[in-house]
Write a protein that holds these residues in place. Structure first.
Motif, PDB file in Angstrom:
ATOM      1  N   LEU A  17       0.830  -1.206   0.000  1.00  8.91           N
ATOM      2  CA  LEU A  17       0.000   0.000   0.000  1.00  8.91           C
ATOM      3  C   LEU A  17       0.862   1.252   0.000  1.00  8.91           C
ATOM      4  O   LEU A  17       1.979   1.256   0.543  1.00  8.91           O
ATOM      5  N   THR A  18       0.350   2.308  -0.582  1.00 12.18           N
ATOM      6  CA  THR A  18       1.043   3.596  -0.546  1.00 12.18           C
ATOM      7  C   THR A  18       0.746   4.282   0.783  1.00 12.18           C
ATOM      8  O   THR A  18      -0.039   3.783   1.595  1.00 12.18           O
ATOM      9  N   SER A  19       1.332   5.433   0.995  1.00 10.44           N
ATOM     10  CA  SER A  19       1.135   6.155   2.252  1.00 10.44           C
ATOM     11  C   SER A  19      -0.310   6.608   2.439  1.00 10.44           C
ATOM     12  O   SER A  19      -0.772   6.777   3.570  1.00 10.44           O
ATOM     13  N   ASP A  20      -1.055   6.795   1.321  1.00 12.11           N
ATOM     14  CA  ASP A  20      -2.458   7.190   1.428  1.00 12.11           C
ATOM     15  C   ASP A  20      -3.392   5.988   1.278  1.00 12.11           C
ATOM     16  O   ASP A  20      -4.554   6.122   0.903  1.00 12.11           O
ATOM     17  N   LEU A  21      -2.862   4.797   1.560  1.00 11.20           N
ATOM     18  CA  LEU A  21      -3.635   3.557   1.618  1.00 11.20           C
ATOM     19  C   LEU A  21      -4.283   3.177   0.280  1.00 11.20           C
ATOM     20  O   LEU A  21      -5.401   2.661   0.238  1.00 11.20           O
ATOM     21  N   LEU A  22      -3.559   3.418  -0.800  1.00 11.35           N
ATOM     22  CA  LEU A  22      -3.942   2.926  -2.115  1.00 11.35           C
ATOM     23  C   LEU A  22      -2.961   1.830  -2.517  1.00 11.35           C
ATOM     24  O   LEU A  22      -1.841   1.767  -1.991  1.00 11.35           O
ATOM     25  N   TRP A  23      -3.357   0.968  -3.432  1.00  8.15           N
ATOM     26  CA  TRP A  23      -2.467  -0.107  -3.857  1.00  8.15           C
ATOM     27  C   TRP A  23      -1.266   0.453  -4.616  1.00  8.15           C
ATOM     28  O   TRP A  23      -1.409   1.327  -5.469  1.00  8.15           O
ATOM     29  N   LYS A  30       0.828  -0.263  -7.300  1.00  7.66           N
ATOM     30  CA  LYS A  30       0.805  -1.154  -8.452  1.00  7.66           C
ATOM     31  C   LYS A  30       2.212  -1.614  -8.835  1.00  7.66           C
ATOM     32  O   LYS A  30       2.424  -2.765  -9.236  1.00  7.66           O
ATOM     33  N   LYS A  31       3.185  -0.750  -8.708  1.00  6.76           N
ATOM     34  CA  LYS A  31       4.558  -1.093  -9.080  1.00  6.76           C
ATOM     35  C   LYS A  31       5.078  -2.249  -8.220  1.00  6.76           C
ATOM     36  O   LYS A  31       5.683  -3.202  -8.730  1.00  6.76           O
ATOM     37  N   ARG A  32       4.825  -2.182  -6.909  1.00  8.46           N
ATOM     38  CA  ARG A  32       5.309  -3.238  -6.019  1.00  8.46           C
ATOM     39  C   ARG A  32       4.523  -4.536  -6.223  1.00  8.46           C
ATOM     40  O   ARG A  32       5.094  -5.626  -6.145  1.00  8.46           O
ATOM     41  N   ILE A  33       3.223  -4.406  -6.484  1.00  7.69           N
ATOM     42  CA  ILE A  33       2.427  -5.605  -6.746  1.00  7.69           C
ATOM     43  C   ILE A  33       2.929  -6.319  -7.990  1.00  7.69           C
ATOM     44  O   ILE A  33       3.111  -7.540  -8.004  1.00  7.69           O
ATOM     45  N   ASP A  34       3.178  -5.556  -9.046  1.00  2.92           N
ATOM     46  CA  ASP A  34       3.678  -6.144 -10.297  1.00  2.92           C
ATOM     47  C   ASP A  34       5.080  -6.723 -10.119  1.00  2.92           C
ATOM     48  O   ASP A  34       5.462  -7.666 -10.815  1.00  2.92           O
ATOM     49  N   GLN A  35       5.832  -6.172  -9.165  1.00  7.02           N
ATOM     50  CA  GLN A  35       7.194  -6.661  -8.936  1.00  7.02           C
ATOM     51  C   GLN A  35       7.198  -7.985  -8.178  1.00  7.02           C
ATOM     52  O   GLN A  35       7.935  -8.912  -8.529  1.00  7.02           O
ATOM     53  N   PHE A  36       6.351  -8.081  -7.137  1.00  7.31           N
ATOM     54  CA  PHE A  36       6.408  -9.252  -6.263  1.00  7.31           C
ATOM     55  C   PHE A  36       5.320 -10.291  -6.542  1.00  7.31           C
ATOM     56  O   PHE A  36       5.536 -11.486  -6.368  1.00  7.31           O
ATOM     57  N   LEU A  37       4.141  -9.842  -6.937  1.00 13.56           N
ATOM     58  CA  LEU A  37       3.017 -10.765  -7.154  1.00 13.56           C
ATOM     59  C   LEU A  37       2.332 -10.464  -8.488  1.00 13.56           C
ATOM     60  O   LEU A  37       1.129 -10.158  -8.536  1.00 13.56           O
ATOM     61  N   PRO A  38       3.059 -10.562  -9.586  1.00  8.90           N
ATOM     62  CA  PRO A  38       2.461 -10.198 -10.883  1.00  8.90           C
ATOM     63  C   PRO A  38       1.277 -11.073 -11.273  1.00  8.90           C
ATOM     64  O   PRO A  38       0.348 -10.605 -11.933  1.00  8.90           O
ATOM     65  N   ALA A  39       1.281 -12.335 -10.865  1.00 12.89           N
ATOM     66  CA  ALA A  39       0.193 -13.236 -11.253  1.00 12.89           C
ATOM     67  C   ALA A  39      -1.121 -12.894 -10.555  1.00 12.89           C
ATOM     68  O   ALA A  39      -2.192 -13.297 -11.006  1.00 12.89           O
ATOM     69  N   PHE A  40      -1.046 -12.152  -9.448  1.00 10.38           N
ATOM     70  CA  PHE A  40      -2.240 -11.827  -8.682  1.00 10.38           C
ATOM     71  C   PHE A  40      -2.570 -10.341  -8.722  1.00 10.38           C
ATOM     72  O   PHE A  40      -3.374  -9.853  -7.938  1.00 10.38           O
ATOM     73  N   SER A  41      -1.946  -9.617  -9.630  1.00  8.88           N
ATOM     74  CA  SER A  41      -2.111  -8.160  -9.679  1.00  8.88           C
ATOM     75  C   SER A  41      -3.571  -7.758  -9.841  1.00  8.88           C
ATOM     76  O   SER A  41      -4.072  -6.883  -9.123  1.00  8.88           O
ATOM     77  N   PRO A  53      -9.286  -1.725   0.116  1.00 14.76           N
ATOM     78  CA  PRO A  53      -9.024  -1.528   1.548  1.00 14.76           C
ATOM     79  C   PRO A  53      -9.545  -0.170   2.012  1.00 14.76           C
ATOM     80  O   PRO A  53      -9.714   0.749   1.214  1.00 14.76           O
ATOM     81  N   SER A  54      -9.808  -0.082   3.298  1.00 20.31           N
ATOM     82  CA  SER A  54     -10.260   1.186   3.862  1.00 20.31           C
ATOM     83  C   SER A  54      -9.190   2.253   3.678  1.00 20.31           C
ATOM     84  O   SER A  54      -8.000   2.004   3.864  1.00 20.31           O
ATOM     85  N   ARG A  55      -9.613   3.459   3.319  1.00 15.93           N
ATOM     86  CA  ARG A  55      -8.676   4.582   3.190  1.00 15.93           C
ATOM     87  C   ARG A  55      -8.611   5.402   4.468  1.00 15.93           C
ATOM     88  O   ARG A  55      -7.862   6.367   4.547  1.00 15.93           O
ATOM     89  N   LYS A  56      -9.415   5.004   5.473  1.00 15.54           N
ATOM     90  CA  LYS A  56      -9.447   5.744   6.728  1.00 15.54           C
ATOM     91  C   LYS A  56      -8.857   4.938   7.877  1.00 15.54           C
ATOM     92  O   LYS A  56      -9.060   5.266   9.045  1.00 15.54           O
ATOM     93  N   GLY A  57      -8.162   3.862   7.549  1.00 14.77           N
ATOM     94  CA  GLY A  57      -7.465   3.098   8.577  1.00 14.77           C
ATOM     95  C   GLY A  57      -8.352   2.208   9.416  1.00 14.77           C
ATOM     96  O   GLY A  57      -8.043   1.953  10.589  1.00 14.77           O
ATOM     97  N   ALA A  58      -9.442   1.688   8.841  1.00 16.14           N
ATOM     98  CA  ALA A  58     -10.305   0.774   9.602  1.00 16.14           C
ATOM     99  C   ALA A  58      -9.542  -0.507   9.932  1.00 16.14           C
ATOM    100  O   ALA A  58      -8.677  -0.950   9.175  1.00 16.14           O
ATOM    101  N   GLU A  59      -9.847  -1.085  11.090  1.00 17.16           N
ATOM    102  CA  GLU A  59      -9.155  -2.289  11.521  1.00 17.16           C
ATOM    103  C   GLU A  59      -9.556  -3.490  10.654  1.00 17.16           C
ATOM    104  O   GLU A  59     -10.678  -3.568  10.147  1.00 17.16           O
ATOM    105  N   ASP A  60      -8.617  -4.418  10.505  1.00 19.21           N
ATOM    106  CA  ASP A  60      -8.927  -5.656   9.790  1.00 19.21           C
ATOM    107  C   ASP A  60      -9.936  -6.470  10.600  1.00 19.21           C
ATOM    108  O   ASP A  60     -10.050  -6.316  11.819  1.00 19.21           O
ATOM    109  N   ALA A  61     -10.666  -7.336   9.916  1.00 18.87           N
ATOM    110  CA  ALA A  61     -11.673  -8.161  10.589  1.00 18.87           C
ATOM    111  C   ALA A  61     -11.789  -9.492   9.879  1.00 18.87           C
ATOM    112  O   ALA A  61     -11.506  -9.604   8.684  1.00 18.87           O
ATOM    113  N   TYR A  62     -12.175 -10.517  10.628  1.00 13.39           N
ATOM    114  CA  TYR A  62     -12.436 -11.818  10.029  1.00 13.39           C
ATOM    115  C   TYR A  62     -13.817 -11.781   9.353  1.00 13.39           C
ATOM    116  O   TYR A  62     -14.748 -11.156   9.865  1.00 13.39           O
TER     117      TYR A  62
END
Length: 400
Positions: free
Chosen positions: A17-23, A25-36, A44-53
């Motif tokens: 994620l970037t600092s403003d909580l967006l994906w 894309k450069k890092r995704i394509d670098q490490f997980l290109p098959a799942f981009s 994902p939440s842009r306001k820092g909501a907690e993860d949940a099951y």
């Protein structure tokens, strides 16, 4: 599965994620290109909501005892199959136990699949000295032969008024045949809304038994008519039962009720979705009934996987624009009833969890904010803006 970069094994979601909580894309394509594509389709939440099951078998993502029981029962019946099965595969819960038919016929279908009917082949498997041949055509008597492949059975099915014919191959089993009949619709004026396969098979079964034990036979058209009549009688009985249980259910479709738009700072939001490009155009209009104070805007979002996600993004975007405009009290109108119901009832939709969390947090910044569903006919201007934005961005317009 495509290749995964070795360094990806130590990655966290936050690393993508970037600092403003967006994906990123450069890092995704670098490490997980098959799942981009799949990763960028998540919001994902842009306001820092907690993860949940989340509980994946339900769209709400919230576990219930009933859904847990159903998932366990399905897994026990199909141990090698995942809980979420493709539409082309047989499903015990969907195709037998939840199908709209008589409980007696559900048990009959289950017995057929389990090899519990006293057909010739099944009797010989159990060591009984019984004839294994069909009493009509003298071919080997199996379930598929009795109900579909025997010339007599084929003639019976030819008299059933399906919208499109259902073709049963010689190498199919009974489960595959049930799947083939899922979308088989009965033409009017018969008016049967429940599945016809159980009733016609039951009619064939009782006719087979009468031939063996009473030496009585009936023409194929009469066997088909019996199955249709039984299905129609059961269908009508269910409708009567529902009307007695719920006397307040209207017999006619209620007329569309116009929603009052006379509120303080009304904001209208809508989205148009391109199912091919997975792209959404969103739009918002503030104070559209006050021409001198009206404001509007639109935005394009890529990697949007569903119309519901598109509507969620449109509503969040509209609230953000209201905050920028300094609005303290508002009513937000949307023609997506599922979304409005989730927000008002504070329930969750697993695919839009992050966006709904953002909407909840942004709503706390207002002195007063309400969310209201309106018919699409009252939201045409916003719908036009959203479609116009999408059209301007791309020539493809397969709107859903």
């Amino acid at each position: 599965m495509g290749p995964v970069h070795e360094s990806a094994l130590d990655l966290r979601v936050s690393d993508l994620l970037t600092s403003d909580l967006l994906w990123n894309k450069k890092r995704i394509d670098q490490f997980l290109p098959a799942f981009s594509t799949q990763i960028q389709g998540l919001r994902p939440s842009r306001k820092g909501a907690e993860d949940a099951y989340v509980w994946t078998p339900l769209t709400t993502g919230i576990y219930s005892a009933r859904s847990g029981y159903n998932a366990t029962a399905q897994a026990s019946h199909c141990p090698s199959a995942p809980i979420s099965q493709p539409e082309a595969e047989f499903n015990w819960l969907k195709d037998i136990w939840s199908t709209k038919t008589s409980p007696k016929l559900k048990l009959f279908l289950w017995s057929t699949i389990q090899g519990a009917l006293p057909l010739g082949v099944e009797l010989q498997k159990r060591g009984l000295n019984a004839a294994a041949l069909c009493p009509r055509c003298k071919e080997v008597e199996t379930a598929m032969h009795t109900f579909f492949l025997c010339p007599f059975a084929k003639e019976v099915w030819n008299h059933v008024p399906f919208k499109t014919p259902v073709h049963i191959a010689e190498d199919m089993d009974f489960k595959s045949a049930i799947v083939k009949f899922r979308q088989a619709l009965c033409l009017p004026p018969i008016g049967v809304r429940s599945p016809l396969l159980p009733w016609v098979c039951w009619s064939l079964w009782t006719a087979r038994n009468k031939l063996i034990f009473e030496d009585k036979t009936n023409p194929p058209i009469e066997i088909a008519t019996r199955g249709l009549a039984a299905a129609l009688e059961w269908d009508q009985a269910q409708a009567v039962m529902i009307s007695k249980t719920n006397p307040n259910i209207p017999q006619r479709a209620a007329p569309v009720r116009l929603i009052s738009l006379d509120t303080e700072n009304p904001c209208f939001v809508d989205a148009a979705w391109d199912s091919t490009a997975k792209r959404a155009g969103t739009a918002w209009i503030l104070n559209k009934h006050l021409p001198h104070h009206a404001r509007s805007g639109s935005q394009i979002f890529d990697n949007v996987n569903s119309p519901l996600m598109a509507e969620s993004l449109a509503l969040r975007n509209g609230i953000e624009e209201l905050i920028k405009a300094g609005v303290q009290s508002t009513t937000v109108f949307s023609d997506c009833q599922t979304l409005i119901r989730a927000i008002v009832n504070k329930s969750q939709i697993k695919e839009a969890y992050g966006v709904l969390q953002d909407i909840d947090r942004l709503s706390s910044l207002f002195v007063s904010i309400c969310f209201q569903f309106i018919p699409r006919s009252q939201n045409r201007e916003t719908d036009f803006l959203a479609k116009q934005a999408l059209q301007a961005h791309c020539c493809l317009i397969p709107y859903v």
